[in-house]
Scaffold this active site. Structure first.
Site, PDB file in Angstrom:
ATOM      1  N   CYS A   1      14.137  12.517 -12.656  1.00  0.00           N
ATOM      2  CA  CYS A   1      15.156  12.081 -11.305  1.00  0.00           C
ATOM      3  C   CYS A   1      15.979  11.930 -11.354  1.00  0.00           C
ATOM      4  O   CYS A   1      17.267  11.217 -12.003  1.00  0.00           O
ATOM      5  CB  CYS A   1      13.945  10.296 -11.114  1.00  0.00           C
ATOM      6  SG  CYS A   1      14.912   9.506  -9.511  1.00  0.00           S
TER       7      CYS A   1
ATOM      8  N   GLN B   1      -3.765  -0.510  -1.306  1.00  0.00           N
ATOM      9  CA  GLN B   1      -3.048  -0.037  -2.505  1.00  0.00           C
ATOM     10  C   GLN B   1      -1.847   0.360  -2.237  1.00  0.00           C
ATOM     11  O   GLN B   1      -1.656   1.872  -1.145  1.00  0.00           O
ATOM     12  CB  GLN B   1      -4.229   0.601  -3.367  1.00  0.00           C
ATOM     13  CG  GLN B   1      -5.086  -0.843  -3.864  1.00  0.00           C
ATOM     14  CD  GLN B   1      -4.626  -1.973  -4.538  1.00  0.00           C
ATOM     15  OE1 GLN B   1      -3.439  -1.224  -4.748  1.00  0.00           O
ATOM     16  NE2 GLN B   1      -5.367  -2.863  -4.955  1.00  0.00           N
TER      17      GLN B   1
ATOM     18  N   CYS C   1      -2.986  -7.292 -10.208  1.00  0.00           N
ATOM     19  CA  CYS C   1      -2.228  -6.487 -10.415  1.00  0.00           C
ATOM     20  C   CYS C   1      -0.657  -7.093 -11.217  1.00  0.00           C
ATOM     21  O   CYS C   1       0.811  -7.109 -12.048  1.00  0.00           O
ATOM     22  CB  CYS C   1      -0.992  -6.039  -8.875  1.00  0.00           C
ATOM     23  SG  CYS C   1      -0.249  -7.725  -8.632  1.00  0.00           S
TER      24      CYS C   1
ATOM     25  N   CYS D   1      12.546   2.726 -11.550  1.00  0.00           N
ATOM     26  CA  CYS D   1      11.979   2.813 -12.274  1.00  0.00           C
ATOM     27  C   CYS D   1      12.062   2.901 -13.772  1.00  0.00           C
ATOM     28  O   CYS D   1      12.782   3.571 -14.333  1.00  0.00           O
ATOM     29  CB  CYS D   1      11.422   4.270 -12.070  1.00  0.00           C
ATOM     30  SG  CYS D   1      10.719   5.096 -10.424  1.00  0.00           S
TER      31      CYS D   1
ATOM     32  N   CYS E   1      13.047  10.275  -3.341  1.00  0.00           N
ATOM     33  CA  CYS E   1      12.886   9.953  -4.038  1.00  0.00           C
ATOM     34  C   CYS E   1      11.368  10.635  -4.628  1.00  0.00           C
ATOM     35  O   CYS E   1      10.468  10.907  -3.506  1.00  0.00           O
ATOM     36  CB  CYS E   1      12.690   8.190  -3.974  1.00  0.00           C
ATOM     37  SG  CYS E   1      11.264   7.696  -4.930  1.00  0.00           S
TER      38      CYS E   1
ATOM     39  N   CYS F   1      19.711   4.041  -9.391  1.00  0.00           N
ATOM     40  CA  CYS F   1      18.713   3.223  -9.447  1.00  0.00           C
ATOM     41  C   CYS F   1      18.061   3.411 -10.471  1.00  0.00           C
ATOM     42  O   CYS F   1      17.084   4.763 -10.870  1.00  0.00           O
ATOM     43  CB  CYS F   1      17.508   4.577  -7.647  1.00  0.00           C
ATOM     44  SG  CYS F   1      16.178   3.318  -7.865  1.00  0.00           S
TER      45      CYS F   1
END
Length: 393
Positions: A3, A210, A352, A14, A87, A11
């Site tokens: 990425c 989801q 979750c 992640c 992204c 960013c």
């Protein structure tokens, strides 16, 4: 996955970016198994993996920057916009749509909200994509001031993108939430049809869906298979191997209660002959969507708007099986206590947040976890979805 945003340091959402995916999945499984390690009879199935990129079927982008050059992405530490419209996690239709939406916002003259100065109008853009590429786009505005401008620009947006549903959500307060209470629909269609698993879900603006559609389909099917086994018949009325023992005098129709049912993914996969399936959800839009999906599928599932805990505590007798899919905070203490004491034979718990899952299982000692499976909804992060089957001891 590689990425450019992560490599440039703009960013870091992640947190597992750059870690080989097999190692990510193994680490998640080890962490969750450790959190639930007190349950020695729990049998784990192989984790369900995801594709590493391009998996997001829903995305929320902060709108910032100047009116002539808006950004869609996140905010930096100073409240300035960081554009993430390219992204790599975005689904294929959303990846095409994001730069188009960014240019459309500038062309339409929609003023991005400036968080430090508390000026401007457009705060967020929410995008949901269906497998056929159709889109739901939701613009979150500070006030109604630019609704007319957006309405007039709608034909242009439809020329540019396959948008099926467009709405405006009003969020006048300056606070850390992504939507408000008022929804203004700009299109004739009010829901986006999304085939997920064995059913078509109708998703309204603001209804929970989801993040990872492909993994969600596997999650719903797994839950449906476990429910078929527990209740002694398959979705078409076929006998299956491991039916739950029904108490003498109980009716032949099995009752299933789906709490926090959302747009009905679990409930619709649990429905079938000899089943009375009922879902409860706080969102009015989600309940309307679930009812429409059930009607179109021709399945006997009903849905009501309400608080999950309050509804459960109002019952005079327990259902045969309960499905729970709570938010990250997990079950309320009152709902966990009801599940523990009500006499329900089996519970399917989709979580979750494995930390609150472990807490809730400890609060229900007579409901024994017997099966579990990790579903990797969120590659490149430490987030997971865990499906667990509990049986009364």
């Amino acid at each position: 996955m590689q990425c450019d945003y992560f490599d440039a340091g703009v960013c870091r959402s992640c947190t597992a970016m750059g870690v080989p995916y097999a190692r990510q999945l193994a680490a998640k499984q080890a962490r969750v198994a450790d959190l639930l390690g007190a349950h020695q009879r729990l049998s784990w199935q192989e984790p369900h993996a995801s594709v590493e990129s391009g998996f997001r079927t829903k995305s929320t982008m902060v709108v910032a920057g100047a009116p002539e050059s808006p950004t869609l992405g996140i905010l930096d530490a100073d409240g300035r916009g960081v554009d993430l419209s390219a992204c790599g996690l975005l689904g294929p239709a959303t990846a095409v749509a994001m730069p188009v939406l960014r240019d459309f916002i500038a062309e339409a003259g929609l003023r991005p909200y400036d968080v430090p100065r508390r000026t401007g109008e457009l705060k967020y853009v929410h995008v949901v994509e269906a497998a056929d590429g159709g889109l739901l786009v939701r613009f979150v505005l500070r006030s109604e001031g630019q609704v007319g401008r957006l309405r007039r620009a709608l034909p242009r947006l439809r020329e540019l993108l396959p948008v099926h549903v467009v709405s405006v959500n009003l969020l006048p307060e300056h606070k850390a939430v992504t939507s408000g209470d008022t929804e203004i629909l700009l299109t004739e269609a009010g829901t986006l049809a999304m085939p997920v698993g064995d059913v078509t879900l109708h998703v309204a603006p603001g209804a929970f869906v989801q993040t990872n559609g492909a993994v969600a389909a596997a999650l719903y099917r797994q839950a449906g298979g476990w429910i078929d086994a527990e209740l002694g018949r398959g979705p078409l009325g076929r006998a299956v191997a491991e039916p739950t023992r029904r108490a003498p005098g109980r009716p032949e129709t099995a009752s299933v209660l789906d709490l926090y049912c959302g747009v009905g993914g679990f409930a619709l996969h649990a429905a079938g002959p000899g089943r009375a399936v009922h879902g409860v959800e706080i969102s009015e839009q989600a309940v309307a969507s679930a009812r429409r999906s059930a009607a179109e599928a021709g399945v006997a599932a009903t849905f009501d708007r309400g608080d999950a805990t309050d509804y459960a505590l109002s019952l005079t007798s327990p259902p045969d099986l309960v499905i729970v899919n709570p938010p990250r905070r997990g079950l309320s203490a009152r709902l966990a206590a009801w599940l523990e004491s009500c006499g329900v034979g089996a519970v399917v718990y989709s979580s979750c947040n494995p930390v609150t899952l472990a807490r809730d299982l400890a609060a229900m000692p007579t409901l024994e976890p017997v099966r579990a499976r990790l579903f990797d909804m969120f590659p490149q992060t430490d987030h997971v979805e865990v499906l667990t089957l509990l049986r009364r001891r």
